[in-house]
Design an enzyme around this catalytic site. Structure first.
Site, PDB file in Angstrom:
ATOM      1  N   GLY A 210       0.755  -1.400   0.129  1.00  0.00           N
ATOM      2  CA  GLY A 210      -0.004   0.027   0.129  1.00  0.00           C
ATOM      3  C   GLY A 210       0.839   1.269   0.141  1.00  0.00           C
ATOM      4  O   GLY A 210       0.494   2.181  -0.659  1.00  0.00           O
ATOM      5  N   GLU A 233      -9.791  13.962   0.469  1.00  0.00           N
ATOM      6  CA  GLU A 233     -10.945  14.139   1.011  1.00  0.00           C
ATOM      7  C   GLU A 233     -11.641  13.309   2.019  1.00  0.00           C
ATOM      8  O   GLU A 233     -11.515  11.881   1.913  1.00  0.00           O
ATOM      9  CB  GLU A 233     -12.056  14.054  -0.078  1.00  0.00           C
ATOM     10  CG  GLU A 233     -13.424  14.384   0.064  1.00  0.00           C
ATOM     11  CD  GLU A 233     -14.356  14.129  -1.210  1.00  0.00           C
ATOM     12  OE1 GLU A 233     -15.740  14.181  -0.973  1.00  0.00           O
ATOM     13  OE2 GLU A 233     -13.874  14.016  -2.256  1.00  0.00           O
TER      14      GLU A 233
END
Length: 875
Positions: A210, A233
């Site tokens: 990741g 966001e």
């Protein structure tokens, strides 16, 4: 992997978007739902098994699982009809090719991975995106399908490159995860990509993949010139941890984040390094700094831990202090009963506060309608059985959690924490932002800029700085006319208004204010000033006129409102005097460091600086001063040094070298832009900058001569107007009215006068400019003679350069009054033989100097003029 029984299996992390907040499926016993996905194209097959199902004849219906899992709009794309079709899809997976362009590949723990960037909008890719985002709803909070027809979406995918097992060396790309970003616009030619979604499939987690995936697409974004920074966001907890890790690793390689620099606090160098090198936003760079500083802090060093803790609390303190201030205001403004009603109705602090605001607003509306009586008296303190808003949190509410304490430390005493909070409060600074300071000679020129700005798409926060004389709305003060009297009266009234509780006295009729209290300024009201500031920051009050009108209406002071708005405004408009004079600049709180300065009509800069740092005395004052100095000299003559006696014989002082004063402004800011339609001749200005230690390599020159087209430049009786020292104040308006009539008008003006600078004579107000002679200043004047003598001592021919510049600046300014926009046109007539000579013609503005025609006869001038106006009138 085509074997459905041996494929990796994992459970969803959430199903509330499919089965409601309770995440339950109704109507089945021993229910098991297995969703199979193809590893490349992500088509899915749903296998449902159960022992029994509720019967519909009992009036109850079991949940339609397939309908809830996949919306009907996307079901044909996502779901296959049955197991057989799904197995056919598996066989065709080897033909799948990743969409987009590969931007990075890496190897991790024996596995190969590839990262692709996709910005296309093909139908095939849109269907693929729909399928992977449908899978994302099981793992991403509030995940939704994106409308990829919007061109600002950007997608990154990570694939594991696997062997097909067919023995021929062929490989296939299995989807491992994706990230979706939206490119928001950023002034003026940049974008700010915001990460909206990111998913790494469970079988690839907890192995460092990741972090490498995120670093791969961030590296690609950093290499894109149009990217300003990358934001996120509504990040979840796991994503925040991953992002912090990646950013911290990257920042540790920057010299600005060395252990030594971390101890000195968060700096502008750190912010700029993060922004320019890593495209990390200011807020995230501050977060990374705090993490790395805590990591570098010796946990056994109490002083170091305290410094680190205070540093964090400084950041937390500002919004908490602002909230606390709002609570205190409401506590003073509302009655105990109203506070009790709000507290009983709402328990949550946020809702409680909003309820109090609603009550206060209702009271204000009632007061305006005369429904309730208004009293300016402060309420008595609440008794022990009255409800009052008090802080029920400990003093160290802003302090970090216990994990910040070193081993064996059980926390700080309340006294120490109070000292820390006081230390923070003393060091608190108002919020700031990157600014452009735009200065010009007159307020009319600044208002013209605001008008032009309104025609663009840029809506920056704008404030206009002006003097009390221009912004004061107190009629008692304004009638004084002179600025120094207005300033003194303002200070007097504000001083009278600062201690109202000492200005009350008991009389037989009750409590009344004494006479001095009546002299306080009714407009110096902090609440109304704050409202005016909010109007400025909301772009509702851009000009000085708008601000003063609103100030009169709201009973607030526009002068102090504009000063208070300066730190948070992006574009600050101000006259030369405020920007170029150090004392005035400091009084306004103008901080030039790392900001941009634009000096309009920059040919006036040197003369303005000379004027600001020079002074004059009247003949009466001079005679009195001379008398006193002679008496002083006679008494102490033998005690004074020769140098002191020399100074006493001097009474006007003028600034001969403006270079140092200009250099201190230029050096303080990030960049300085000197602009004007009549900058030529500019050699003296460049030489002055050089003498102020601004090297020629730091100065770039740019001319916009191409803005004025050749066709835009080149007699019957008309109404005549003439400028004089005592011209009527409405002369310009009368001329404008007459000029727009069929008869037209002619205006005789003085070069260097009021009409020749700062006034727009666009379109029919100025179709022709006639310049008669060259306005050279009086060379025998004492002041000019001394300036020329000084410049001759500093540079070859420096005095004559000043003399020529003063003349030609006036000429160029006068000519520039006529053409004010790209479609405007005018004829320019230069009546003096010297204009045909190269030394003079080269000093004309570039947009006119190359277009001059010389040695023309009168009839030829008339002929060319007629042809010029006829050609432009048909456009």
């Amino acid at each position: 992997m085509n074997d459905m029984s041996t494929a990796p299996r994992f459970s969803p992390e959430m199903v509330y978007q499919h089965f409601g907040d309770e995440e339950t499926i109704y109507g089945y016993d021993d229910l098991e739902v297995t969703i199979h996905h193809t590893a490349q194209t992500l088509h899915c097959y749903v296998n449902i098994s159960y022992s029994s199902k509720v019967k519909s004849d009992k009036g109850l219906e079991a949940d339609d699982i397939v309908e809830k899992l996949v919306h009907s709009d996307v079901r044909p794309n996502v779901l296959v009809s049955g197991k057989g079709e799904f197995q056919q899809k598996l066989l065709s997976q080897k033909d799948f090719k990743p969409f987009g362009e590969m931007v990075h590949k890496f190897r991790s723990k024996g596995k190969d991975f590839e990262v692709y960037r996709v910005s296309e909008q093909s139908e095939e890719f849109n269907l693929f995106l729909e399928r992977i985002q449908t899978l994302g709803m099981f793992f991403i909070e509030c995940c939704s399908l994106t409308d990829n027809t919007e061109e600002n979406w950007l997608h990154y995918f990570i694939y594991e490159r696997c062997d097909t097992g067919e023995g021929d060396g062929s490989t296939v790309a299995n989807v491992a995860g994706f990230a979706t970003l939206y490119k928001f616009y950023n002034y003026c030619d940049k974008v700010r990509p915001r990460i909206a979604q990111m998913l790494l499939l469970p079988q690839y987690r907890k192995s460092g993949i990741g972090a490498q995936f995120m670093e791969s697409f961030l590296r690609d974004l950093r290499a894109t010139p149009e990217v300003f920074d990358v934001t996120v966001e509504s990040p979840g907890e796991q994503f925040t941890y991953l992002r912090d890790y990646v950013d911290c690793v990257n920042c540790m390689s920057l010299p600005e984040f060395s252990s030594e620099n971390l101890k000195n606090g968060y700096t502008e160098d750190m912010r700029l390094a993060c922004l320019t090198k890593l495209k990390i936003s200011k807020m995230q760079s501050r977060r990374v700094y705090e993490i790395l500083r805590y990591r570098a802090t010796n946990k056994k060093d109490k002083d170091a831990l305290k410094a680190q803790r205070i540093d964090v609390k400084k950041r937390l303190y500002v919004p908490m202090k602002r909230s606390d201030k709002d609570w205190r205001r409401l506590n003073m403004a509302l009655t105990a009963e109203e506070l009790r009603q709000a507290a009983c109705g709402e328990i949550d602090e946020d809702n409680k506060f909003s309820t109090l605001v609603q009550i206060l607003t209702k009271r204000i509306d009632q007061a305006k309608q005369g429904v309730i009586d208004i009293s300016r008296k402060r309420k008595a303190p609440a008794r022990h059985n009255d409800f009052a808003l008090v802080d029920d949190e400990p003093t160290d509410e802003a302090s970090p959690s216990e994990e910040y304490h070193s081993d064996g430390e059980n926390g700080k005493s309340s006294a120490n924490l109070l000292d820390e909070n006081r230390e923070i409060e003393q060091e608190e600074e108002p919020p700031k932002c990157l600014k452009i300071f735009y200065a010009s000679r007159t307020h009319s020129q600044l208002e013209q800029l605001i008008d032009e700005l309104g025609k663009t798409r840029f809506q920056s926060r704008v404030v206009t700085c002006s003097s009390r004389g221009n912004l004061c709305v107190n009629e008692e003060v304004k009638k004084l006319k002179l600025n120094h009297l207005i300033n003194e009266k303002c200070m007097e009234l504000r001083k009278n208004g600062t201690s109202e509780k000492d200005k009350k006295q008991k009389t037989e009729e009750g409590t009344k204010r004494n006479r001095s209290c009546a002299k306080s300024c009714e407009f110096h009201n902090s609440s109304q000033i704050e409202d005016l500031v909010n109007g400025v920051l909301a772009n509702k009050l851009k000009t000085a006129l708008q601000l003063t009108k609103e100030g009169i209406s709201m009973k607030g002071c526009p002068y102090f409102a504009s000063r208070k708005a300066v730190p948070q405004c992006q574009l600050v408009l101000l006259p030369y005097q405020v920007l170029l004079h150090e004392g005035t600049r400091n009084a306004w709180g103008i901080d030039l460091k790392d900001n941009v300065i634009v000096l309009d009509e920059a040919h006036n800069v040197l003369s303005t600086i000379n004027s600001l740092y020079s002074s004059e005395v009247s003949e009466k004052s001079l005679a009195l001063a001379l008398k006193l100095i002679r008496e002083y000299n006679a008494k102490y003559k033998l005690l004074l040094k020769a140098k002191n006696l020399l100074y006493m014989k001097q009474f006007r002082y003028i600034l001969l070298n403006p270079a140092d004063r200009l250099a201190e402004v230029v050096k303080a800011c990030r960049a300085t832009i000197l602009i004007g339609g009549t900058m030529e001749p500019s050699q003296l200005l460049v030489e002055t900058l050089s003498r102020g230690s601004i090297g020629p390599d730091s100065i770039s020159r740019f001319s916009c001569a191409h803005v004025i087209d050749d066709s835009q430049l080149l007699a019957r009786k008309k109404t005549v107007f003439a400028e004089s020292r005592h011209s009527a104040p409405n002369m310009l308006a009368d001329y404008s009215t007459a000029a727009r009539t069929p008869k037209g008008a002619i205006l005789f003006a003085v070069m260097g006068g009021k009409m020749s600078e700062g006034i727009n004579f666009s379109d029919e107000l100025g179709r022709a400019v006639i310049v008669i002679g060259l306005p050279y200043p009086n060379k025998t004047g004492v002041e000019l003679r001394e300036r020329m003598r000084f410049l001759d001592s500093q540079m070859p021919n420096g005095g004559n350069m000043l003399y020529e510049s003063m003349c030609m600046h006036s000429v160029n300014q006068s000519i520039g009054r006529a053409i004010r926009h790209r479609k405007d046109y005018a004829a320019v007539y230069l009546f003096d033989e010297r204009f045909s000579q190269e030394p003079t013609r080269c000093k004309l503005s570039a947009w006119i100097g190359d277009r001059t025609q010389t040695n023309l006869g009168f009839s030829e001038i008339i002929q060319k003029s007629n042809a010029f106006f006829k050609a432009n009138s048909t456009k």
